[in-house]
Design a protein around this motif. Structure first.
Motif, PDB file in Angstrom:
ATOM      1  N   ALA A 253       0.823  -1.217   0.000  1.00 53.40           N
ATOM      2  CA  ALA A 253       0.000   0.000   0.000  1.00 53.40           C
ATOM      3  C   ALA A 253       0.852   1.259   0.000  1.00 53.40           C
ATOM      4  N   THR A 254       2.150   1.131   0.265  1.00 57.82           N
ATOM      5  CA  THR A 254       3.035   2.298   0.305  1.00 57.82           C
ATOM      6  C   THR A 254       3.462   2.768  -1.072  1.00 57.82           C
ATOM      7  N   LEU A 255       3.277   1.942  -2.108  1.00 60.15           N
ATOM      8  CA  LEU A 255       3.673   2.347  -3.456  1.00 60.15           C
ATOM      9  C   LEU A 255       2.753   3.452  -3.968  1.00 60.15           C
ATOM     10  N   ASN A 256       3.315   4.369  -4.726  1.00 56.70           N
ATOM     11  CA  ASN A 256       2.541   5.504  -5.235  1.00 56.70           C
ATOM     12  C   ASN A 256       1.365   5.059  -6.089  1.00 56.70           C
ATOM     13  N   ILE A 257       1.559   4.012  -6.881  1.00 57.08           N
ATOM     14  CA  ILE A 257       0.480   3.553  -7.758  1.00 57.08           C
ATOM     15  C   ILE A 257      -0.727   3.100  -6.948  1.00 57.08           C
ATOM     16  N   VAL A 258      -0.477   2.469  -5.807  1.00 54.24           N
ATOM     17  CA  VAL A 258      -1.569   2.018  -4.942  1.00 54.24           C
ATOM     18  C   VAL A 258      -2.200   3.219  -4.237  1.00 54.24           C
ATOM     19  N   LYS A 259      -1.373   4.114  -3.741  1.00 50.47           N
ATOM     20  CA  LYS A 259      -1.893   5.309  -3.067  1.00 50.47           C
ATOM     21  C   LYS A 259      -2.786   6.115  -4.006  1.00 50.47           C
ATOM     22  N   TRP A 271     -16.053  -0.191 -12.683  1.00 51.61           N
ATOM     23  CA  TRP A 271     -16.055  -1.361 -11.825  1.00 51.61           C
ATOM     24  C   TRP A 271     -16.770  -2.533 -12.483  1.00 51.61           C
ATOM     25  N   CYS A 272     -16.245  -3.732 -12.241  1.00 57.16           N
ATOM     26  CA  CYS A 272     -16.899  -4.979 -12.645  1.00 57.16           C
ATOM     27  C   CYS A 272     -17.232  -5.762 -11.375  1.00 57.16           C
ATOM     28  N   GLU A 273     -18.454  -6.246 -11.291  1.00 59.96           N
ATOM     29  CA  GLU A 273     -18.919  -6.894 -10.073  1.00 59.96           C
ATOM     30  C   GLU A 273     -18.442  -8.347  -9.995  1.00 59.96           C
ATOM     31  N   LEU A 274     -18.101  -8.769  -8.767  1.00 60.50           N
ATOM     32  CA  LEU A 274     -17.778 -10.161  -8.462  1.00 60.50           C
ATOM     33  C   LEU A 274     -18.707 -10.631  -7.349  1.00 60.50           C
ATOM     34  N   ASP A 275     -18.590 -11.896  -6.976  1.00 57.73           N
ATOM     35  CA  ASP A 275     -19.441 -12.438  -5.920  1.00 57.73           C
ATOM     36  C   ASP A 275     -19.001 -11.945  -4.547  1.00 57.73           C
ATOM     37  N   ASN A 276     -19.889 -12.102  -3.563  1.00 60.79           N
ATOM     38  CA  ASN A 276     -19.601 -11.856  -2.147  1.00 60.79           C
ATOM     39  C   ASN A 276     -19.154 -10.423  -1.847  1.00 60.79           C
ATOM     40  N   GLY A 277     -19.724  -9.466  -2.584  1.00 63.76           N
ATOM     41  CA  GLY A 277     -19.459  -8.066  -2.267  1.00 63.76           C
ATOM     42  C   GLY A 277     -18.142  -7.528  -2.792  1.00 63.76           C
ATOM     43  N   TYR A 278     -17.509  -8.236  -3.716  1.00 62.45           N
ATOM     44  CA  TYR A 278     -16.254  -7.761  -4.315  1.00 62.45           C
ATOM     45  C   TYR A 278     -16.530  -7.170  -5.700  1.00 62.45           C
ATOM     46  N   ARG A 279     -15.696  -6.246  -6.086  1.00 60.55           N
ATOM     47  CA  ARG A 279     -15.680  -5.720  -7.450  1.00 60.55           C
ATOM     48  C   ARG A 279     -14.246  -5.337  -7.790  1.00 60.55           C
ATOM     49  N   TYR A 280     -13.985  -5.169  -9.075  1.00 59.53           N
ATOM     50  CA  TYR A 280     -12.607  -4.886  -9.465  1.00 59.53           C
ATOM     51  C   TYR A 280     -12.575  -3.897 -10.632  1.00 59.53           C
ATOM     52  N   ALA A 281     -11.409  -3.287 -10.777  1.00 60.78           N
ATOM     53  CA  ALA A 281     -11.132  -2.393 -11.908  1.00 60.78           C
ATOM     54  C   ALA A 281      -9.675  -2.604 -12.304  1.00 60.78           C
ATOM     55  N   LYS A 282      -9.413  -2.725 -13.579  1.00 59.26           N
ATOM     56  CA  LYS A 282      -8.042  -2.944 -14.048  1.00 59.26           C
ATOM     57  C   LYS A 282      -7.251  -1.643 -14.007  1.00 59.26           C
ATOM     58  N   ILE A 283      -5.976  -1.772 -13.685  1.00 61.10           N
ATOM     59  CA  ILE A 283      -5.077  -0.625 -13.627  1.00 61.10           C
ATOM     60  C   ILE A 283      -4.403  -0.454 -14.979  1.00 61.10           C
ATOM     61  N   ASN A 284      -4.285   0.781 -15.429  1.00 63.71           N
ATOM     62  CA  ASN A 284      -3.719   1.072 -16.742  1.00 63.71           C
ATOM     63  C   ASN A 284      -2.282   0.575 -16.861  1.00 63.71           C
ATOM     64  N   ASP A 285      -1.913   0.139 -18.063  1.00 65.72           N
ATOM     65  CA  ASP A 285      -0.573  -0.406 -18.299  1.00 65.72           C
ATOM     66  C   ASP A 285       0.514   0.606 -17.983  1.00 65.72           C
ATOM     67  N   GLU A 286       0.272   1.881 -18.263  1.00 63.84           N
ATOM     68  CA  GLU A 286       1.324   2.884 -18.064  1.00 63.84           C
ATOM     69  C   GLU A 286       1.636   3.094 -16.578  1.00 63.84           C
ATOM     70  N   ASP A 287       0.740   2.664 -15.700  1.00 71.37           N
ATOM     71  CA  ASP A 287       0.970   2.830 -14.264  1.00 71.37           C
ATOM     72  C   ASP A 287       1.722   1.657 -13.642  1.00 71.37           C
ATOM     73  N   LYS A 288       1.812   0.532 -14.349  1.00 70.22           N
ATOM     74  CA  LYS A 288       2.405  -0.676 -13.778  1.00 70.22           C
ATOM     75  C   LYS A 288       3.922  -0.602 -13.794  1.00 70.22           C
ATOM     76  N   ASP A 289       4.535  -1.474 -12.982  1.00 68.59           N
ATOM     77  CA  ASP A 289       5.986  -1.614 -13.032  1.00 68.59           C
ATOM     78  C   ASP A 289       6.426  -2.378 -14.269  1.00 68.59           C
TER      79      ASP A 289
END
Length: 547
Positions: A253-259, A271-289
């Motif tokens: 959580a200390t990495l800038n991309i996560v912050k 957001w895309c919905e998952l089961d049990n109250g979870y959802r997700y969103a993909k992070i852009n390629d330019e932000d990844k290591d």
């Protein structure tokens, strides 16, 4: 078989020996089923002498029986543990409690350390998990610290050194050792154990563990399907890219991309919905290591609710602290209005979730002389600031954005976001293992052993106890499901997934009775207890003398 004082056999019996069996027959049955003693004796052969009649495998089984007896006694107090137990039925004919004396157990622990606890444990565990078809393609790594009482002075060669370090037991005042486990398969079986110095860092030992296991298990070297899963301590860009393995980890959580992604409002994501109250969103390629990795931001409603309660408590505590600080400022007289405002400003700087709003600065007058002062004696004594506390709505809103959010990353790009989340949630298996090892019944933090190498060996025995426990629990649940049977849970409701510890508790009161010339029997087995024993198979039936 139950005996009563009115039994006609009683006058003919000169001596009756009654020993506690309880659930230990089930533990002994598991040890026999998985051939724990035989496997260890093949790796640690021993030439029996006048000092003892027991093998190393039998002594380790004795320690496991003690540990899974949940008696709140330290593991190396095994001789006392077996004084009222039928050791011949539980381990091997011809043995007695004195054969598990301190000297015999100490030599066994020394032998374990000399052989290599990690090598022995991994070989034994991997044999069992393969034989029973429980090997999966995912390995889960985690570590914990065990706080220790005592000085622990001595030669620390080939042994973890108790040191002060980051304490996961929240006892930074105590020395500790670090234990690293890898679990695998649907039963969450530990297949790797190693102990480290008390100040060892997860970022180092996780990668060492992966390297060891890949070399130890030859089949893994060329396996493209194996996945190594761990928490954020695994995340090290250079080491991960050079590891040549498939990995999945939580990004720190200390990495800038996560912050940055955690601080954004919900509207900033698709957001895309998952089961049990979870959802997700993909992070852009330019932000990844690395562009060759999948990075996914997740949001959990349950996690957000838990963290929101924590945040609300923090806000309330901050308000109380600010109120106390403001009371002190308001009760102080300052030489001028500037000083009063500066004191208020300094107090307001510390406020994270609130704002301090000045209401007025009041001049304080008074008399310096005693008695009956004249009006002309009235002097300006100083200035007092009066202010109010209001919530900082913007700061609180910003604090709520990251709640329930976390980022997972993997280099196995074939995994979908749903699969990534499912794999990571299996980390609970190894975490449950650590809770088991830290159970007060083990007394793991009170390892008063003069020989430091024996700490490592005893911790390995605890890990071996976890292996046996998880095997037994998994196979019991599988058999209940297969036979469409149930057992009562703690509330008396039927369940097909009881904990093994609860099942053990249901067998309390079973006794092993030696009637001398009249033979041997097992007393106090009710219909419920017999059902449980039969679920554990032939080995348990033989020990409890059921046909």
């Amino acid at each position: 078989m139950s005996l009563y004082l009115s039994d006609p056999l009683m006058p003919q019996i000169k001596q009756v020996s009654i020993q506690s069996m309880d659930h230990l027959g089930l533990v002994a049955a598991l040890l026999k089923k998985y051939k724990i003693a035989q496997r260890i004796d093949l790796m640690l052969p021993i030439k029996l002498d006048k000092r003892t009649k027991s093998t190393y495998g039998q002594r380790i089984c004795a320690l496991i029986l003690n540990g899974l007896g949940f008696t709140n006694a330290t593991l190396y107090m095994t001789p006392d543990f077996f004084k009222d137990k039928p050791i011949e039925a539980l381990i091997a004919p011809g043995l007695c409690a004195d054969d598990m004396n301190e000297d015999a157990l100490g030599r066994c622990l020394d032998k374990l350390n000399q052989h290599g606890t990690t090598r022995l444990f991994s070989q034994l565990a991997f044999e069992i998990i393969q034989e029973h078809g429980l090997l999966s393609t995912s390995h889960h790594l985690d570590s914990t610290s065990l706080a220790l009482f005592g000085e622990y002075n001595g030669d620390w060669k080939h042994a973890p050194i108790p040191k002060q370090g980051y304490s996961k037991d929240h006892r930074p005042d105590l020395k500790q050792v670090v234990v690293n486990l890898i679990t695998n398969g649907p039963a969450g079986l530990p297949i790797y154990y190693e102990s480290y110095d008390g100040n060892a860092a997860d970022k180092t030992i996780f990668h060492d563990s992966i390297a060891y296991m890949r070399n130890f298990i030859e089949e893994l070297n060329n396996s493209e399907d194996m996945l190594w899963v761990a928490d954020s301590a695994l995340y090290n860009t250079n080491k991960l890219q050079n590891a040549n393995v498939n990995w999945l980890t939580r990004v720190p959580a200390t990495l800038n991309i996560v912050k940055q992604n955690s601080a954004k409002s919900d509207d900033a994501f698709e957001w895309c919905e998952l089961d049990n109250g979870y959802r997700y969103a993909k992070i852009n390629d330019e932000d990844k290591d690395s562009p060759n990795e999948n990075w996914v931001l997740y949001s959990s409603e349950q996690g957000k609710a838990r963290q929101l309660k924590t945040l609300e408590k923090k806000i309330d505590n901050a308000h109380q602290a600010l109120t106390r600080a403001l009371k002190k400022v308001s009760g102080t007289l300052y030489a001028c209005e500037h000083d009063a405002r500066q004191a208020l400003k300094n107090t307001a700087k510390k406020a994270k979730y609130h704002q301090v709003v000045e209401r007025e600065i009041e001049a304080q007058w008074g008399y310096e002389k005693r008695g009956r002062p004249k009006p002309e004696d009235k002097k300006l004594k100083g200035y007092r600031v009066i202010a109010d506390i209001v919530e900082n709505a913007e700061a609180i809103a910003q604090a709520k954005h990251p709640l329930g959010r976390f980022v997972l990353a993997t280099n196995k790009t074939s995994l979908t976001p749903a699969q990534m989340l499912k794999e990571y949630k299996q980390q609970s298996q190894v975490e449950n293992g650590f809770r088991f090892m830290k159970d007060k019944s083990f007394q793991s933090n009170r390892i008063y052993l003069q020989n430091p190498q024996r700490i490592d060996a005893l911790l390995m025995v605890m890990s071996l106890s976890l292996l046996v426990y998880n095997l037994g629990q998994y196979e019991l649940r599988a058999r209940l499901t297969k036979e469409d049977e149930t057992l009562p849970n703690q509330l008396g409701h039927p369940t097909q997934s009881p904990t093994l510890r609860w099942v053990f508790q249901m067998l309390r009161g079973i006794s092993y009775v030696d009637l001398g010339t009249q033979g041997i029997g097992v007393a106090n087995i009710s219909e419920r207890e017999e059902k449980i024993i039969r679920l554990f198979g032939k080995e348990a039936l033989d020990i409890y003398q059921l046909s």
